[in-house]
Design a protein around this motif. Sequence first.
Motif, PDB file in Angstrom:
ATOM      1  N   VAL A  30       0.698  -1.144  -0.042  1.00 55.57           N
ATOM      2  CA  VAL A  30      -0.272  -0.025   0.337  1.00 55.57           C
ATOM      3  C   VAL A  30       1.268   1.389   0.074  1.00 55.57           C
ATOM      4  N   CYS A  31       0.549   2.042  -0.894  1.00 60.26           N
ATOM      5  CA  CYS A  31       1.022   3.753  -1.269  1.00 60.26           C
ATOM      6  C   CYS A  31       1.446   3.872   0.070  1.00 60.26           C
ATOM      7  N   ALA A  32       2.697   4.938   0.698  1.00 60.32           N
ATOM      8  CA  ALA A  32       2.983   5.708   1.363  1.00 60.32           C
ATOM      9  C   ALA A  32       2.733   7.111   1.729  1.00 60.32           C
ATOM     10  N   CYS A  33       2.823   7.136   0.168  1.00 62.32           N
ATOM     11  CA  CYS A  33       4.142   8.640  -0.302  1.00 62.32           C
ATOM     12  C   CYS A  33       3.298   9.224  -1.011  1.00 62.32           C
ATOM     13  N   ARG A  34       1.625   8.746  -2.063  1.00 56.10           N
ATOM     14  CA  ARG A  34       0.717   9.380  -2.538  1.00 56.10           C
ATOM     15  C   ARG A  34       1.904   9.219  -3.887  1.00 56.10           C
ATOM     16  N   ARG A  35       2.992   8.777  -4.682  1.00 50.17           N
ATOM     17  CA  ARG A  35       3.211   8.901  -5.663  1.00 50.17           C
ATOM     18  C   ARG A  35       3.169   8.044  -7.071  1.00 50.17           C
ATOM     19  N   SER A  36       2.293   7.018  -6.378  1.00 51.59           N
ATOM     20  CA  SER A  36       2.082   5.709  -6.878  1.00 51.59           C
ATOM     21  C   SER A  36       0.657   6.227  -8.099  1.00 51.59           C
ATOM     22  N   LYS A  37       1.615   5.612  -9.280  1.00 53.03           N
ATOM     23  CA  LYS A  37       0.783   5.520 -10.309  1.00 53.03           C
ATOM     24  C   LYS A  37      -0.739   4.686 -10.151  1.00 53.03           C
ATOM     25  N   ARG A  38      -0.257   4.298  -9.115  1.00 50.45           N
ATOM     26  CA  ARG A  38      -1.130   2.841  -8.965  1.00 50.45           C
ATOM     27  C   ARG A  38      -2.433   3.139  -7.773  1.00 50.45           C
ATOM     28  N   TYR A  39      -2.399   4.223  -7.173  1.00 53.95           N
ATOM     29  CA  TYR A  39      -2.172   4.435  -5.890  1.00 53.95           C
ATOM     30  C   TYR A  39      -3.986   4.037  -6.003  1.00 53.95           C
ATOM     31  N   PRO A  40      -4.261   3.109  -4.507  1.00 49.32           N
ATOM     32  CA  PRO A  40      -3.821   3.466  -3.084  1.00 49.32           C
ATOM     33  C   PRO A  40      -2.273   2.193  -3.630  1.00 49.32           C
ATOM     34  N   PHE A  41      -2.684   1.351  -4.447  1.00 50.17           N
ATOM     35  CA  PHE A  41      -1.293   0.125  -4.446  1.00 50.17           C
ATOM     36  C   PHE A  41       0.294   0.688  -5.122  1.00 50.17           C
ATOM     37  N   CYS A  42       0.949   0.205  -3.876  1.00 51.73           N
ATOM     38  CA  CYS A  42       2.507   1.142  -3.990  1.00 51.73           C
ATOM     39  C   CYS A  42       2.487   0.248  -5.864  1.00 51.73           C
ATOM     40  N   ASP A  43       3.608   1.375  -6.797  1.00 54.21           N
ATOM     41  CA  ASP A  43       4.475   0.974  -7.663  1.00 54.21           C
ATOM     42  C   ASP A  43       5.597   1.478  -8.274  1.00 54.21           C
ATOM     43  N   THR A  44       5.961   1.336  -6.775  1.00 57.77           N
ATOM     44  CA  THR A  44       7.662   1.975  -6.797  1.00 57.77           C
ATOM     45  C   THR A  44       8.136   3.215  -7.054  1.00 57.77           C
ATOM     46  N   SER A  45       6.809   3.848  -7.151  1.00 57.27           N
ATOM     47  CA  SER A  45       7.033   5.738  -7.819  1.00 57.27           C
ATOM     48  C   SER A  45       7.967   6.121  -6.763  1.00 57.27           C
ATOM     49  N   HIS A  46       8.294   5.629  -4.942  1.00 51.87           N
ATOM     50  CA  HIS A  46       8.786   6.671  -4.390  1.00 51.87           C
ATOM     51  C   HIS A  46      10.726   6.070  -4.356  1.00 51.87           C
ATOM     52  N   ARG A  47      10.976   5.597  -5.542  1.00 53.85           N
ATOM     53  CA  ARG A  47      11.777   5.002  -5.561  1.00 53.85           C
ATOM     54  C   ARG A  47      13.364   6.472  -6.545  1.00 53.85           C
ATOM     55  N   LYS A  48      13.882   6.130  -6.160  1.00 50.55           N
ATOM     56  CA  LYS A  48      15.048   7.592  -7.245  1.00 50.55           C
ATOM     57  C   LYS A  48      15.379   6.368  -7.712  1.00 50.55           C
ATOM     58  N   ARG A  49      15.189   6.920  -9.500  1.00 51.27           N
ATOM     59  CA  ARG A  49      15.681   5.705 -10.655  1.00 51.27           C
ATOM     60  C   ARG A  49      17.285   7.059 -10.622  1.00 51.27           C
TER      61      ARG A  49
END
Length: 63
Positions: A30-49
């Motif tokens: 579950v996304c805790a940072c609200r950056r996910s394109k699939r919010y409320p599920f995490c898509d790892t958008s919180h990671r710096k690439r």
Amino acid sequence: MPNGPVLVEGPVELEVDGVTHTSDRFVVAVCACRRSKRYPFCDTSHRKRVRSDDSPAAQADSR
């Protein structure tokens, strides 16, 4: 991990802003940072690439 997802044993049903989201997976991120394109599920958008020059991937590219 700070700003990472919250892992929840599934299946889950989440209500966000009046909309119900469901997942039948055994573990749900579950996304805790609200950056996910699939919010409320995490898509790892919180990671710096960002790839540094001394990373193993960058060294493999230079061979």
